[in-house]
Design a protein around this motif. Structure first.
Motif, PDB file in Angstrom:
ATOM      1  N   SER A 111       0.833  -1.204   0.000  1.00  0.00           N
ATOM      2  CA  SER A 111       0.000   0.000   0.000  1.00  0.00           C
ATOM      3  C   SER A 111       0.872   1.260   0.000  1.00  0.00           C
ATOM      4  N   ARG A 112       2.053   1.186   0.608  1.00  0.00           N
ATOM      5  CA  ARG A 112       2.970   2.332   0.531  1.00  0.00           C
ATOM      6  C   ARG A 112       3.403   2.589  -0.915  1.00  0.00           C
ATOM      7  N   ILE A 113       3.718   1.518  -1.614  1.00  0.00           N
ATOM      8  CA  ILE A 113       4.161   1.663  -3.013  1.00  0.00           C
ATOM      9  C   ILE A 113       2.990   2.153  -3.872  1.00  0.00           C
ATOM     10  N   ASP A 114       1.835   1.567  -3.598  1.00  0.00           N
ATOM     11  CA  ASP A 114       0.640   1.887  -4.371  1.00  0.00           C
ATOM     12  C   ASP A 114       0.225   3.364  -4.258  1.00  0.00           C
ATOM     13  N   ASN A 115       0.585   4.006  -3.157  1.00  0.00           N
ATOM     14  CA  ASN A 115       0.255   5.430  -3.002  1.00  0.00           C
ATOM     15  C   ASN A 115       0.918   6.306  -4.039  1.00  0.00           C
ATOM     16  N   LYS A 116       2.111   5.897  -4.482  1.00  0.00           N
ATOM     17  CA  LYS A 116       2.895   6.748  -5.382  1.00  0.00           C
ATOM     18  C   LYS A 116       3.070   6.196  -6.790  1.00  0.00           C
ATOM     19  N   TYR A 117       2.870   4.879  -6.920  1.00  0.00           N
ATOM     20  CA  TYR A 117       3.233   4.248  -8.192  1.00  0.00           C
ATOM     21  C   TYR A 117       2.115   3.384  -8.766  1.00  0.00           C
ATOM     22  N   TYR A 118       2.224   3.105 -10.065  1.00  0.00           N
ATOM     23  CA  TYR A 118       1.339   2.119 -10.712  1.00  0.00           C
ATOM     24  C   TYR A 118       2.198   1.303 -11.668  1.00  0.00           C
ATOM     25  N   ILE A 119       1.610   0.298 -12.301  1.00  0.00           N
ATOM     26  CA  ILE A 119       2.361  -0.499 -13.281  1.00  0.00           C
ATOM     27  C   ILE A 119       1.682  -0.361 -14.643  1.00  0.00           C
ATOM     28  N   GLU A 120       2.432   0.085 -15.624  1.00  0.00           N
ATOM     29  CA  GLU A 120       1.894   0.277 -16.986  1.00  0.00           C
ATOM     30  C   GLU A 120       1.292  -1.031 -17.496  1.00  0.00           C
ATOM     31  N   ASN A 121       0.179  -0.913 -18.185  1.00  0.00           N
ATOM     32  CA  ASN A 121      -0.510  -2.125 -18.640  1.00  0.00           C
ATOM     33  C   ASN A 121      -1.294  -1.788 -19.902  1.00  0.00           C
ATOM     34  N   ILE A 122      -0.648  -1.962 -21.070  1.00  0.00           N
ATOM     35  CA  ILE A 122      -1.332  -1.622 -22.318  1.00  0.00           C
ATOM     36  C   ILE A 122      -2.299  -2.760 -22.685  1.00  0.00           C
ATOM     37  N   LYS A 123      -3.276  -2.464 -23.516  1.00  0.00           N
ATOM     38  CA  LYS A 123      -4.312  -3.474 -23.807  1.00  0.00           C
ATOM     39  C   LYS A 123      -4.281  -3.866 -25.286  1.00  0.00           C
ATOM     40  N   ILE A 124      -4.450  -5.167 -25.519  1.00  0.00           N
ATOM     41  CA  ILE A 124      -4.569  -5.606 -26.919  1.00  0.00           C
ATOM     42  C   ILE A 124      -5.951  -5.186 -27.415  1.00  0.00           C
ATOM     43  N   LEU A 125      -5.953  -4.437 -28.518  1.00  0.00           N
ATOM     44  CA  LEU A 125      -7.210  -3.956 -29.083  1.00  0.00           C
ATOM     45  C   LEU A 125      -7.686  -4.925 -30.173  1.00  0.00           C
ATOM     46  N   GLU A 126      -6.741  -5.309 -31.017  1.00  0.00           N
ATOM     47  CA  GLU A 126      -7.053  -6.248 -32.099  1.00  0.00           C
ATOM     48  C   GLU A 126      -5.810  -7.068 -32.394  1.00  0.00           C
ATOM     49  N   ARG A 127      -6.021  -8.264 -32.922  1.00  0.00           N
ATOM     50  CA  ARG A 127      -4.889  -9.041 -33.438  1.00  0.00           C
ATOM     51  C   ARG A 127      -5.284  -9.594 -34.799  1.00  0.00           C
ATOM     52  N   TYR A 128      -4.360  -9.494 -35.739  1.00  0.00           N
ATOM     53  CA  TYR A 128      -4.621 -10.003 -37.079  1.00  0.00           C
ATOM     54  C   TYR A 128      -3.579 -11.077 -37.374  1.00  0.00           C
ATOM     55  N   ASP A 129      -4.037 -12.261 -37.794  1.00  0.00           N
ATOM     56  CA  ASP A 129      -3.102 -13.360 -38.067  1.00  0.00           C
ATOM     57  C   ASP A 129      -2.968 -13.552 -39.565  1.00  0.00           C
TER      58      ASP A 129
ATOM     59  N   LYS B 286      -2.458 -15.474 -42.878  1.00  0.00           N
ATOM     60  CA  LYS B 286      -2.652 -16.865 -43.284  1.00  0.00           C
ATOM     61  C   LYS B 286      -1.483 -17.312 -44.151  1.00  0.00           C
ATOM     62  N   LEU B 287      -0.658 -16.373 -44.555  1.00  0.00           N
ATOM     63  CA  LEU B 287       0.433 -16.694 -45.478  1.00  0.00           C
ATOM     64  C   LEU B 287       1.675 -17.202 -44.753  1.00  0.00           C
ATOM     65  N   ASP B 288       2.043 -16.564 -43.623  1.00  0.00           N
ATOM     66  CA  ASP B 288       3.354 -16.872 -43.051  1.00  0.00           C
ATOM     67  C   ASP B 288       3.413 -16.847 -41.522  1.00  0.00           C
ATOM     68  N   GLY B 289       2.274 -16.846 -40.855  1.00  0.00           N
ATOM     69  CA  GLY B 289       2.305 -16.908 -39.387  1.00  0.00           C
ATOM     70  C   GLY B 289       2.561 -15.571 -38.704  1.00  0.00           C
ATOM     71  N   THR B 290       2.753 -14.500 -39.499  1.00  0.00           N
ATOM     72  CA  THR B 290       2.940 -13.178 -38.900  1.00  0.00           C
ATOM     73  C   THR B 290       1.674 -12.771 -38.140  1.00  0.00           C
ATOM     74  N   LYS B 291       1.872 -12.144 -36.986  1.00  0.00           N
ATOM     75  CA  LYS B 291       0.716 -11.656 -36.234  1.00  0.00           C
ATOM     76  C   LYS B 291       0.902 -10.178 -35.963  1.00  0.00           C
ATOM     77  N   LYS B 292      -0.133  -9.420 -36.272  1.00  0.00           N
ATOM     78  CA  LYS B 292      -0.044  -7.983 -36.063  1.00  0.00           C
ATOM     79  C   LYS B 292      -0.952  -7.590 -34.912  1.00  0.00           C
ATOM     80  N   TYR B 293      -0.414  -6.790 -34.003  1.00  0.00           N
ATOM     81  CA  TYR B 293      -1.180  -6.353 -32.836  1.00  0.00           C
ATOM     82  C   TYR B 293      -1.450  -4.858 -32.893  1.00  0.00           C
ATOM     83  N   LEU B 294      -2.681  -4.497 -32.548  1.00  0.00           N
ATOM     84  CA  LEU B 294      -2.980  -3.096 -32.279  1.00  0.00           C
ATOM     85  C   LEU B 294      -3.168  -2.996 -30.779  1.00  0.00           C
ATOM     86  N   PHE B 295      -2.442  -2.067 -30.147  1.00  0.00           N
ATOM     87  CA  PHE B 295      -2.551  -1.882 -28.701  1.00  0.00           C
ATOM     88  C   PHE B 295      -3.194  -0.534 -28.401  1.00  0.00           C
TER      89      PHE B 295
END
Ligand code: SAH
Length: 348
Positions: free
Chosen positions: A56-74, A76-85
């Motif tokens: 709780s002492r740490i929590d008063n001053k700090y947070y942990i960054e946490n980006i969110k996956i918005l979309e993922r596109y796979d 079909k040609l070569d296994g590449t995956k593209k992420y939008l965050f």
């Protein structure tokens, strides 16, 4: 996040220092660093190795960054995956995961948008919106690893943004991913690509982190380069080559020159010969990139005869040269394309 500071953006050295300043024992910083960067924890409350009081002492001053996956596109040609965050402030960035034979390579972004203005690049069309924090850069890797249940083995800073224009955060990011309490990735498995911010190339060399430096050359004369890359008005090719030689001397690392082949602009045999005279004798490798045709720009990809001719000319002169495989062409995998498409479809 109110006025709280992000714990994910600190290197271990910084974290130890700020904990000490707050009267918290430095070994606690090691624990927090390990839980964030190795155990992929995003909430201070979940760091169960800490007491309730300390959390709780740490929590008063700090947070942990946490980006969110918005979309993922796979692909079909070569296994590449593209992420939008989606970032905390609603900005959107993109990353790509490319499964290669020699391991999983993640291509990640360092800025929202970019101010470099290269004429053929989709990321820069709306200019620079803001720098990413070290935590937002590194979190792209963690989110991809968790989503795919894999370990990323190679990182390339070739997504949106100019890494050397966000220098301090990128250096922090490099130290964070290299740390043995984190994902402990060797510097040799990291490539930083730049359009050539000369003073920053010297700064990077002086950091003595043996990462691979990749230079987006794309032209062989200053006049030709100025037509496609505004940064060429600031730094000449001679200055870039001199800085590269300094980098090689300092790090003993081979430099990569990236050269996007654009139809009728920079792709004939004369260009290849000029390229040879620019880089001959250097410890380097050339990566030829067939231009990704993007709807925002008028340039077109070179034809296969010119691509092969360019590569053959350099090879015959003894320059190590490869032509980049086009990955994920069915999912708009080239920088900036997907974000632009997503934003224009979801506007209004
Ligand atoms: N700002 C950095 C890194 C981001 S771009 C840089 O300039 O190096 C990564 C690479 O993709 C650069 O070499 C860039 O010039 C190239 N690139 C950008 N748009 C492209 C396109 N439409 N086709 C092919 N390569 C492109």
């Amino acid at each position: 996040m109110n006025n709280k500071q992000d714990l994910k953006s600190y290197t271990l050295t910084e974290l130890r220092k700020i904990f000490e300043e707050n009267g918290i024992k430095p070994f606690r910083a090691n624990q927090v660093f390990e839980w964030i960067h190795n155990k992929n924890i995003n909430i201070i409350e979940d760091i169960s190795v800490l007491s309730k009081k300390l959390k709780s002492r740490i929590d008063n001053k700090y947070y942990i960054e946490n980006i969110k996956i918005l979309e993922r596109y796979d692909s079909k040609l070569d296994g590449t995956k593209k992420y939008l965050f989606c970032l905390n402030d609603g900005n959107i960035i993109e990353s790509v995961l490319m499964p290669y034979r020699h391991g999983n390579t993640a291509c990640i972004s360092t800025q929202v948008g970019c101010k470099m203005g290269c004429k053929f690049c989709a990321s820069t069309k709306e200019g620079l919106i803001r720098n990413l924090s070290a935590g937002e850069i590194v979190d792209q890797i963690y989110k991809i690893q968790a989503d795919q249940k894999i370990k990323v083995n190679n990182i390339v800073l070739m997504g949106s943004g100019e890494p050397l224009d966000n220098y301090d955060n990128v250096i922090k990011f490099l130290k964070i991913v290299h740390d043995e309490l984190g994902i402990n990735l060797g510097y040799r498995h990291i490539t930083l690509s730049t359009c050539g911010l000369v003073p920053k190339i010297y700064d990077l060399a002086n950091e003595e982190l043996p990462i691979t430096l990749s230079i987006s050359l794309h032209a062989t004369t200053d006049i030709q380069r100025k037509n496609i890359m505004p940064i060429a008005n600031k730094y000449s090719l001679d200055e870039i080559i001199k800085a590269c030689k300094y980098y090689i001397n300092k790090t003993n690392r081979r430099i990569t020159f990236e050269y996007t082949l654009i139809n009728g602009v920079n792709d004939n045999k004369k260009d290849a010969l000029k390229m040879y005279s620019l880089i001959k004798g250097m410890l380097c490798h050339v990566n030829l990139i067939p231009l990704n045709n993007i709807k925002e720009v008028e340039y077109k990809k070179s034809n296969n005869i010119n691509i092969k001719g360019f590569a053959d000319t350099l090879c015959q002169k003894g320059i190590s040269t490869t032509v980049r495989r086009e990955m994920g062409s069915d999912i708009n995998a080239a920088c900036g394309q997907l974000r632009n498409k997503y934003i224009s479809q979801n506007q209004g």
